[in-house]
Motif scaffolding. Structure first.
Motif, mmCIF file in Angstrom:
data_model
loop_
_atom_site.group_PDB
_atom_site.id
_atom_site.type_symbol
_atom_site.label_atom_id
_atom_site.label_comp_id
_atom_site.label_asym_id
_atom_site.label_seq_id
_atom_site.Cartn_x
_atom_site.Cartn_y
_atom_site.Cartn_z
ATOM 1 N N SER A 264 1.404 -9.746 -0.369
ATOM 2 C CA SER A 264 2.763 -9.346 -0.150
ATOM 3 C C SER A 264 3.104 -8.371 -1.167
ATOM 4 O O SER A 264 2.974 -8.672 -2.326
ATOM 5 C CB SER A 264 3.618 -10.635 -0.147
ATOM 6 N N GLY A 265 3.141 -7.123 -0.990
ATOM 7 C CA GLY A 265 3.287 -6.171 -2.047
ATOM 8 C C GLY A 265 2.352 -5.289 -2.554
ATOM 9 O O GLY A 265 1.649 -6.116 -3.603
ATOM 10 N N MET A 266 1.972 -4.370 -1.868
ATOM 11 C CA MET A 266 0.892 -3.451 -2.498
ATOM 12 C C MET A 266 0.902 -1.979 -2.158
ATOM 13 O O MET A 266 0.124 -1.133 -2.395
ATOM 14 C CB MET A 266 -0.632 -3.864 -2.150
ATOM 15 N N GLU A 290 4.514 -8.679 -4.971
ATOM 16 C CA GLU A 290 5.718 -8.937 -4.318
ATOM 17 C C GLU A 290 6.975 -8.208 -4.267
ATOM 18 O O GLU A 290 8.029 -8.755 -3.928
ATOM 19 C CB GLU A 290 5.989 -10.295 -5.050
ATOM 20 N N ASN A 292 6.733 -4.170 -4.112
ATOM 21 C CA ASN A 292 6.408 -2.780 -3.426
ATOM 22 C C ASN A 292 6.085 -2.854 -1.861
ATOM 23 O O ASN A 292 5.092 -3.167 -1.583
ATOM 24 C CB ASN A 292 5.547 -2.174 -4.146
ATOM 25 N N GLU A 293 7.176 -2.434 -1.138
ATOM 26 C CA GLU A 293 6.951 -2.507 0.381
ATOM 27 C C GLU A 293 6.515 -1.181 0.793
ATOM 28 O O GLU A 293 6.881 -0.338 0.341
ATOM 29 C CB GLU A 293 8.256 -2.939 0.814
ATOM 30 N N LEU A 300 0.647 3.528 1.812
ATOM 31 C CA LEU A 300 -0.540 2.401 1.399
ATOM 32 C C LEU A 300 -1.850 3.070 1.212
ATOM 33 O O LEU A 300 -2.156 3.780 1.823
ATOM 34 C CB LEU A 300 -0.657 1.396 2.601
ATOM 35 N N VAL A 305 -4.301 -1.684 -1.780
ATOM 36 C CA VAL A 305 -4.612 -2.304 -0.931
ATOM 37 C C VAL A 305 -6.180 -3.246 -1.059
ATOM 38 O O VAL A 305 -5.899 -4.545 -0.887
ATOM 39 C CB VAL A 305 -4.650 -1.786 0.549
ATOM 40 N N PHE B 56 8.809 -12.366 1.739
ATOM 41 C CA PHE B 56 7.616 -11.369 2.166
ATOM 42 C C PHE B 56 7.942 -9.730 2.271
ATOM 43 O O PHE B 56 8.873 -9.450 2.688
ATOM 44 C CB PHE B 56 6.706 -11.955 3.479
ATOM 45 N N VAL B 57 7.240 -9.181 1.850
ATOM 46 C CA VAL B 57 7.221 -7.630 1.781
ATOM 47 C C VAL B 57 6.312 -7.168 2.580
ATOM 48 O O VAL B 57 5.271 -7.602 2.669
ATOM 49 C CB VAL B 57 7.664 -6.686 0.493
ATOM 50 N N GLY B 58 6.641 -6.157 3.479
ATOM 51 C CA GLY B 58 5.592 -5.417 4.436
ATOM 52 C C GLY B 58 4.471 -4.629 3.847
ATOM 53 O O GLY B 58 4.739 -3.870 2.671
#
Lengths: 326, 60
Positions: A264-266, A290, A292-293, A300, A305, B56-58
């Protein structure tokens, strides 16, 4: 003196490792270049550069630099949910480590926008991700047992899916740790596989299939108590946050003894060092920053990742080796 | 305690709404047990409860 030589326990009277045979020498996970006096219990692998070993030696040789309990790895079973940037990299890392059984779940096919961070090549464009990743893993280690499930997990099918897995080889509700329950690799039961997947047919993007690679007789780990091996870790590697939450809630509610490792968060080009592994609940580990969306303006990329995937894969290997702390 | 911080007694659903959590992106554990979503509305967090909320984040 008893040592392990190329994966087999042997008695030897030789003094030096290089007396065991010609080739490059790995002792207890480290390649040596000077004469080494053997000690009781040493794990020695001698291989010839440029040669692919025979099946019996493959497992011990590919794991020579791991310095981990090979039996634990071979008996380990991990379910990877999602084969995108996280899951494709995690699957390959666990395959390289020698995790014996991988259950790989994804519904999608490889497309051009995947190649910036996912472990696929242009030749895989248009292929199911499950097929592509199994091909890649089999080219690294043909003796990893893989199970492919082509499905998009949602609220309506998640129960049937995990019950199906628990009725199948992976045995979600098998013993909490497979390490003490060594078992012969089971022959696939196509009918059963199709039974549980058949029920999920509607809404599935691609024809469901469960396929097995070669039965890994080379493992030499015969069934001892007749009990099936249990899935040790479930890996969440979805892109969609709602799917992440769905899986986490389902597994923690219905399989309370299973360990779950999530990402979660990358997203973005932020510091690598923001990505961490945390044990946020008794059975839930979260890897990522947790925060950076992925969203418009926030992409991405392979490094972040892959760093997150590395965190997940390492935590999974730690759990397989009974290390519960991060 | 909620996520390590002390908090007075509060209804969980009201707390989540007040803090802006999206219920479909979270998991909640109370005293080491996962709490099913169907129980959020009826659950009151007491001062001696230990609550973890994960959101949760995407991306993946």
């Amino acid at each position: 003196m008893k040592i392990i030589f190329n994966g087999k326990s042997v008695n030897t009277s030789v003094k030096y490792a290089h007396e065991l045979g010609e080739g490059n020498i790995i002792v207890n996970g480290y390649e040596i270049h000077t004469p080494y006096i053997l000690k009781e219990g040493d794990n020695v692998v001698i291989f010839k550069k440029g040669q692919v070993p025979k099946r019996e030696q493959f497992t011990s040789m590919i794991s020579a630099r791991n310095n981990m309990d090979t039996k634990k790895l071979l008996n380990a079973s991990v379910v990877i949910c999602g084969l995108g940037g996280l899951g494709s990299n995690i699957a390959v890392m666990l395959g390289r480590a020698g995790v014996g059984h991988l259950c790989l779940i994804d519904y999608d096919i490889v497309d051009i926008t995947n190649l910036n961070r996912q472990y696929y090549f242009t030749k895989h464009i248009g292929m199911l991700k499950t097929d592509a990743i199994c091909e890649i893993i089999s080219e690294i280690n043909p003796y990893i047992e893989t199970e492919k499930i082509n499905i998009k997990i949602d609220e309506d099918n998640i129960k049937d899916l995990f019950e199906g897995i628990s009725n199948h080889k992976s045995q979600i509700d098998g013993p909490p740790t497979g390490a003490s329950h060594l078992v012969a690799p089971l022959k696939p039961n196509p009918k059963k596989s199709y039974d549980f997947l058949g029920a999920l047919g509607q809404g599935v993007h691609c024809p469901p299939s469960v396929q097995w690679t070669d039965t890994p007789q080379a493992y030499g780990l015969g069934g001892q108590d007749g009990k099936p091996n249990g899935v040790q870790v479930i890996c969440e590697a979805f892109d969609n946050p709602y799917a992440k939450a769905l899986l986490v809630n389902y597994v923690l509610e219905n399989h309370p003894h299973k360990k779950l490792v999530c990402g979660s968060g990358m997203a973005g080009l932020y510091s690598s060092n923001l990505i961490q592994t945390k044990r946020v609940m008794k059975n839930l580990y979260i890897c990522g920053d947790e925060t950076n969306e992925a969203k418009i303006g926030e992409g991405l990329t392979a490094p972040r990742v892959s760093i997150c995937a590395g965190h997940e894969a390492n935590m999974i290997l730690r759990l397989i080796n009974d290390m519960e702390e991060v | 305690m909620i996520n390590g911080k002390e908090h007075k007694d509060v209804n969980l659903k009201e707390y989540l709404d007040e803090k802006g959590y999206d219920i479909n992106r979270i998991a909640v554990e109370i005293n080491g047990e996962i709490l099913p979503k169907s129980k959020y509305r009826e659950t009151t967090i007491k001062s001696n409860d230990n609550v973890e909320i994960v959101s949760f984040v995407g991306g993946g």
